[in-house]
Motif scaffolding. Structure first.
Motif, mmCIF file in Angstrom:
data_model
loop_
_atom_site.group_PDB
_atom_site.id
_atom_site.type_symbol
_atom_site.label_atom_id
_atom_site.label_comp_id
_atom_site.label_asym_id
_atom_site.label_seq_id
_atom_site.Cartn_x
_atom_site.Cartn_y
_atom_site.Cartn_z
ATOM 1 N N UNK A 61 -5.316 9.912 -78.310
ATOM 2 C CA UNK A 61 -6.282 10.689 -77.543
ATOM 3 C C UNK A 61 -5.587 11.201 -76.289
ATOM 4 N N UNK A 62 -6.017 12.326 -75.730
ATOM 5 C CA UNK A 62 -5.416 12.796 -74.469
ATOM 6 C C UNK A 62 -5.782 11.920 -73.273
ATOM 7 N N UNK A 179 -20.279 10.856 -83.739
ATOM 8 C CA UNK A 179 -19.254 9.971 -84.298
ATOM 9 C C UNK A 179 -18.652 10.527 -85.591
ATOM 10 N N UNK A 180 -19.330 11.493 -86.219
ATOM 11 C CA UNK A 180 -18.849 12.062 -87.490
ATOM 12 C C UNK A 180 -18.381 13.497 -87.327
ATOM 13 N N UNK A 181 -18.155 13.919 -86.113
ATOM 14 C CA UNK A 181 -17.683 15.279 -85.869
ATOM 15 C C UNK A 181 -16.350 15.512 -86.597
ATOM 16 N N UNK A 182 -16.296 16.559 -87.419
ATOM 17 C CA UNK A 182 -15.068 16.892 -88.141
ATOM 18 C C UNK A 182 -14.894 16.183 -89.468
ATOM 19 N N UNK A 283 -15.311 8.256 -81.219
ATOM 20 C CA UNK A 283 -15.876 7.127 -80.464
ATOM 21 C C UNK A 283 -15.366 7.136 -79.026
ATOM 22 N N UNK A 284 -14.056 7.339 -78.857
ATOM 23 C CA UNK A 284 -13.480 7.394 -77.513
ATOM 24 C C UNK A 284 -14.048 8.581 -76.741
ATOM 25 N N UNK A 285 -14.186 9.720 -77.393
ATOM 26 C CA UNK A 285 -14.722 10.895 -76.716
ATOM 27 C C UNK A 285 -16.162 10.664 -76.274
#
Length: 306
Positions: A61-62, A179-182, A283-285
């Motif tokens: 992650x960034x 949580x399911x984006x993408x 989740x982190x985002x």
């Protein structure tokens, strides 16, 4: 893609060899930002492999991630060296006064025991309750997901006639979930468990099923009132993990849909890695977008819901 973990943790060398940016303490301080504090209560027998698996996903992650490794206060891990545990893990009794943006609890090799028969059950229940006052978002994996559902909601686990073992197709039931984006509509996830949670036992409890398999049932459940995700399967697994479990268990039934041509001499193919990164990244985002800036406000559900 920075993650801050202890300098001499074996997982550090593994991740650096893969090109993941692992920060030193000096570099982290120089950035002068508040990192996301993520705790990992690692109950798996092979501590080092699990550390690497989860640090790999949390660090992709960034954002700057500060990972704290946590152990049960009194329970002594039988499959990990005492030196490793002393050097890199903090007992929960030592961190229970602190706050975390995210907290992960892994599975454990106690799945066929009654929850109350697990020797650290009382302390684990305290930890689950602590996540409601000191943790912004939690992620429970495999047995820990079953245990948390039992603790918070009284949801039972059910023994399977045979182990659910292999790589199985799953489907996304809520594409609008952050949580399911993408996520694809249909994707593969490793499964390795002797018990299950059933959909009918979740009714009326404010829980949402996000991912499910026709073959192996529930996979991912959201508990928004408690800021928790319950993952019953193993997106974090390495390519070789199911093979190692197959050999460990005395070469019993082959893991389904895993070896090419069901030949255990053939190398398995990892068809789940991208979705593992998606889930952990999402989740982190979600944590980053919603966590209070002030650590002291973490865990106060009234503020989080405002």
């Amino acid at each position: 893609m920075p993650i801050k973990i202890p300098d001499h943790l074996p997982a550090r060398r593994i991740l650096e060899a893969e090109g993941l940016v692992v920060m030193s303490e000096a570099d982290a301080v120089r950035q002068d930002i508040r990192p996301l504090r993520i705790g990992l209560l690692n109950l798996m027998p092979n501590k080092i492999h699990t550390e690497a698996q989860l640090a790999r996903l949390l660090g992709a992650t960034p954002l700057q991630i500060e990972l704290t490794l946590v152990r049960m206060s009194e329970h002594v891990a039988r499959n990990a060296s005492a030196d490793h545990m002393a050097a890199f893990y903090r007992p929960w009794s030592d961190v229970c006064g602190e706050r975390f943006d995210g907290f992960v609890v892994t599975g454990a090799p106690v799945e066929r025991l009654a929850f109350e028969a697990v020797d650290y059950w009382d302390e684990l229940r305290q930890i689950f309750d602590w996540t409601q006052t000191h943790v912004h978002r939690s992620l429970m994996i495999c047995w820990a997901a079953q245990a948390a559902l039992y603790h918070f909601h009284g949801v039972p686990k059910h023994a399977l006639e045979q182990k659910a073992f292999g790589v199985f197709r799953h489907r996304s039931l809520d594409p609008a979930s952050p949580y399911l984006r993408g996520f694809s509509d249909d994707f593969a996830i490793p499964v390795s468990r002797w018990t299950e949670v059933r959909r009918e036992d979740l009714a009326g409890r404010g829980l949402t099923v996000l991912v499910e398999s026709e073959e192996t049932g529930l996979c991912l459940v959201n508990d928004p009132a408690r800021g928790a995700l319950y993952m019953f399967n193993h997106l974090e697994y390495d390519t070789d993990t199911l093979r190692q479990e197959y050999l460990r268990d005395g070469a019993g039934p082959l893991p389904a849909n895993y070896f090419r041509g069901d030949d255990p001499a053939a190398p398995p193919v990892n068809g789940w890695r991208s979705h593992a990164h998606l889930l952990f990244g999402n989740w982190i985002n979600e944590i980053y977008q919603t966590t209070p800036f002030e650590l002291e406000a973490i865990g106060r559900r009234d503020l989080e819901a405002a």
